[in-house]
Design a protein around this motif. Structure first.
Motif, short mmCIF file in Angstrom:
data_model
loop_
_atom_site.label_atom_id
_atom_site.label_comp_id
_atom_site.label_asym_id
_atom_site.label_seq_id
_atom_site.Cartn_x
_atom_site.Cartn_y
_atom_site.Cartn_z
N PRO A 18 0.81 -1.22 0.00
CA PRO A 18 0.00 0.00 0.00
C PRO A 18 0.85 1.28 0.00
O PRO A 18 0.45 2.29 -0.59
CB PRO A 18 -0.82 -0.12 1.30
CG PRO A 18 -0.89 -1.59 1.56
CD PRO A 18 0.43 -2.13 1.10
N SER A 21 1.24 5.95 3.90
CA SER A 21 0.10 5.03 3.85
C SER A 21 -0.25 4.52 5.25
O SER A 21 0.52 3.77 5.86
CB SER A 21 0.42 3.84 2.94
OG SER A 21 -0.60 2.87 3.03
N ARG A 61 -2.56 2.45 5.74
CA ARG A 61 -2.83 1.02 5.56
C ARG A 61 -1.57 0.19 5.78
O ARG A 61 -1.62 -0.91 6.33
CB ARG A 61 -3.39 0.76 4.17
CG ARG A 61 -4.82 1.25 3.98
CD ARG A 61 -5.31 1.02 2.58
NE ARG A 61 -6.64 1.58 2.39
CZ ARG A 61 -7.24 1.66 1.22
NH1 ARG A 61 -6.63 1.23 0.13
NH2 ARG A 61 -8.46 2.18 1.12
N SER A 111 -6.20 5.61 2.07
CA SER A 111 -4.96 5.70 2.82
C SER A 111 -3.87 4.88 2.22
O SER A 111 -2.75 4.96 2.64
CB SER A 111 -5.20 5.25 4.27
OG SER A 111 -6.14 6.06 4.88
#
Length: 203
Positions: free
Chosen positions: A29, A147, A149, A203
């Motif tokens: 991510p 990120s 995530r 995100s």
């Protein structure tokens, strides 16, 4: 008297399998996010994360542990991609960053001959991966390139490995994740709070 031991072994196996899967997935991510922007992204976290994965990969080769090696390759590739993206997006530091990653790679490969030292580096860098991002001050650009995530997945992976370490009673597994779990969680929460209402998109 056998049932608890079997249950514990099964729980440890599941925790280890989940940790391996999350290790393989957690950095991607951030790669996707960095392709759009690297604002607020800590080069230190990419550097330490790359060091950790390369050290564990070298450790796996030395120990002939193909399962461990396979789990290190996806995040190692992802972190190397992040390094390349940062080198391209920050031309003022391009030469310094490229040389640093090159020297680190050579050092880790050379260290493979000294397993105790390699183990210390692998464990320590795994514990400290999120710390540079945690210590990165908020700028005017906020955390658009970070990120959340990735840090949620990293925290989940650490939770799995901490559980695994407790179940098999291995302090060398527990210690780095006892540090990595709270730091990754804090970075994820802070990133969401900084970006809330200022940067649209996932995100």
């Amino acid at each position: 008297m056998q049932a608890p031991a079997v249950m514990s072994l099964d729980a440890a196996t599941l925790a280890g399998a989940a940790g391996t899967a999350l290790n393989a997935a957690y950095a991607w991510p951030q790669v996707a996010r960095a392709l759009r922007t690297v604002a607020g992204l800590s080069l230190g976290t990419v550097f330490v994360g790359y060091m950790s994965r390369l050290a564990w990969a070298c450790y796996a080769v030395v120990r002939h542990d193909l399962g461990l090696l396979a789990g290190q390759i996806p995040p190692l590739v992802a972190l190397l991609m992040l390094a390349v993206i940062l080198i391209r997006r920050r031309p003022a530091r391009r030469a310094r960053v490229a040389i640093s990653f090159g020297l680190l790679s050579v050092a880790m490969l050379s260290m493979a001959r000294y397993l105790p030292l390699l183990t210390v580096v692998a464990v320590t860098s795994a514990a400290l991966t999120a710390v540079p991002q945690l210590l990165t001050p908020r700028t005017g650009e906020g955390a658009a390139g970070v990120s959340a995530r990735m840090y949620v997945l990293a925290a989940a992976a650490s939770a799995c490995w901490l559980t695994y370490g407790l179940l098999v009673r291995d302090p060398m597994i527990c210690l780095p994740h006892a540090v990595a779990l709270p730091t990754s969680t804090i970075v994820a929460i802070r990133t969401v709070r900084i970006r809330r209402g200022t940067t649209p998109g996932p995100s």
